[in-house]
Motif scaffolding. Structure first.
Motif, PDB file in Angstrom:
ATOM      1  N   GLN A  37      14.086  -3.391  75.513  1.00  0.00           N
ATOM      2  CA  GLN A  37      14.749  -4.551  76.099  1.00  0.00           C
ATOM      3  C   GLN A  37      14.167  -4.939  77.452  1.00  0.00           C
ATOM      4  N   TYR A  38      13.404  -4.043  78.089  1.00  0.00           N
ATOM      5  CA  TYR A  38      12.854  -4.336  79.418  1.00  0.00           C
ATOM      6  C   TYR A  38      11.748  -5.371  79.323  1.00  0.00           C
ATOM      7  N   LYS A  39      11.832  -6.355  80.197  1.00  0.00           N
ATOM      8  CA  LYS A  39      10.826  -7.413  80.259  1.00  0.00           C
ATOM      9  C   LYS A  39      10.498  -7.685  81.725  1.00  0.00           C
ATOM     10  N   PRO A  40       9.285  -7.764  82.130  1.00  0.00           N
ATOM     11  CA  PRO A  40       8.131  -7.394  81.317  1.00  0.00           C
ATOM     12  C   PRO A  40       7.958  -5.882  81.276  1.00  0.00           C
ATOM     13  N   LEU A  41       7.474  -5.404  80.156  1.00  0.00           N
ATOM     14  CA  LEU A  41       7.121  -4.002  79.996  1.00  0.00           C
ATOM     15  C   LEU A  41       5.662  -3.871  80.405  1.00  0.00           C
ATOM     16  N   LEU A  42       5.369  -2.871  81.201  1.00  0.00           N
ATOM     17  CA  LEU A  42       4.019  -2.673  81.699  1.00  0.00           C
ATOM     18  C   LEU A  42       3.449  -1.370  81.151  1.00  0.00           C
ATOM     19  N   MET A  43       2.120  -1.314  81.025  1.00  0.00           N
ATOM     20  CA  MET A  43       1.460  -0.048  80.726  1.00  0.00           C
ATOM     21  C   MET A  43       0.433   0.179  81.820  1.00  0.00           C
ATOM     22  N   LYS A  44       0.178   1.434  82.079  1.00  0.00           N
ATOM     23  CA  LYS A  44      -0.772   1.779  83.132  1.00  0.00           C
ATOM     24  C   LYS A  44      -2.018   2.349  82.479  1.00  0.00           C
ATOM     25  N   SER A  45      -3.136   1.658  82.705  1.00  0.00           N
ATOM     26  CA  SER A  45      -4.412   2.065  82.123  1.00  0.00           C
ATOM     27  C   SER A  45      -5.473   2.046  83.204  1.00  0.00           C
ATOM     28  N   ASN A  46      -6.151   3.159  83.386  1.00  0.00           N
ATOM     29  CA  ASN A  46      -7.187   3.285  84.420  1.00  0.00           C
ATOM     30  C   ASN A  46      -6.682   2.884  85.800  1.00  0.00           C
ATOM     31  N   ALA A  48      -4.497   0.709  86.640  1.00  0.00           N
ATOM     32  CA  ALA A  48      -4.044  -0.683  86.765  1.00  0.00           C
ATOM     33  C   ALA A  48      -2.869  -0.933  85.818  1.00  0.00           C
ATOM     34  N   PHE A  49      -1.953  -1.793  86.261  1.00  0.00           N
ATOM     35  CA  PHE A  49      -0.799  -2.164  85.445  1.00  0.00           C
ATOM     36  C   PHE A  49      -1.135  -3.403  84.633  1.00  0.00           C
ATOM     37  N   GLN A  50      -0.739  -3.386  83.368  1.00  0.00           N
ATOM     38  CA  GLN A  50      -0.993  -4.512  82.480  1.00  0.00           C
ATOM     39  C   GLN A  50       0.265  -4.769  81.664  1.00  0.00           C
ATOM     40  N   GLU A  51       0.638  -6.023  81.528  1.00  0.00           N
ATOM     41  CA  GLU A  51       1.822  -6.355  80.735  1.00  0.00           C
ATOM     42  C   GLU A  51       1.534  -6.084  79.264  1.00  0.00           C
TER      43      GLU A  51
END
Length: 175
Positions: A37-46, A48-51
């Motif tokens: 349900q969380y918006k925006p959901l982020l992922m962390k790669s290298n 950096a945060f990316q939606e």
């Protein structure tokens, strides 16, 4: 930017599931389904945060599997395995209390008689009650380096001052 303003980890992508780009999702939220349900959901790669957009999800055994937008085959989604899922603090729900667990980490812990016990380094959920993990300074006169203090409001935890970063407890210092 303060630690409180940094995105908060609420889950993690697990192993690839099937051949059509689905992944297992490990949720760290109180209600595990609420991670979707969380918006925006982020992922962390290298670093950096990316939606990231979850287009579909479903229960699978004791967890969840999900489909991520833009990833349609097993080989593509393999790159997401192990990545943290995060949310901006402003996207967190309203609280029943005045603080999140993460707000307690770093607070000083004193007894109601004025003894300094240490600093909260972690919290544990034991099933019956939550527990503060309090680490004492190596110069602690009482000799213990770590204390586990049950988080029982009004009985053990007398006051939580998030602004002042101080928790007052009814607890003997273990001389």
């Amino acid at each position: 930017m303060s630690d409180k303003a940094q995105p908060i980890e609420i889950g993690k992508f697990g192993a690839v599931y099937g051949i059509k780009g689905w992944l297992k999702v490990h949720s760290y939220t109180d209600d595990p389904e609420s991670i979707f349900q969380y918006k925006p959901l982020l992922m962390k790669s290298n670093g950096a945060f990316q939606e990231v957009t979850i287009t579909e999800w479903k229960r699978h055994n004791k967890g969840f599997v999900a489909k991520v937008a833009g990833y349609d085959v097993r080989e593509e989604v393999q790159a997401l395995v192990g990545l943290d899922l995060l949310v901006d603090p402003s996207g967190l729900p309203e609280l029943e209390t005045d603080y999140y667990w993460r707000d307690l980490v770093g607070c000083q812990v004193n007894t109601d008689k004025g003894y300094h016990l240490g600093v909260v380094t972690d919290l544990m959920e034991t099933g019956s009650k939550d527990v503060l993990v309090v680490k004492a300074n190596s110069n602690d006169a009482f000799g213990q380096k770590e204390r586990l203090i049950p988080f029982i409001e009004e009985q053990v935890v007398l006051n939580v001052d998030i602004t002042g970063q101080l928790i007052t407890v009814n607890w003997e210092p273990d001389f």
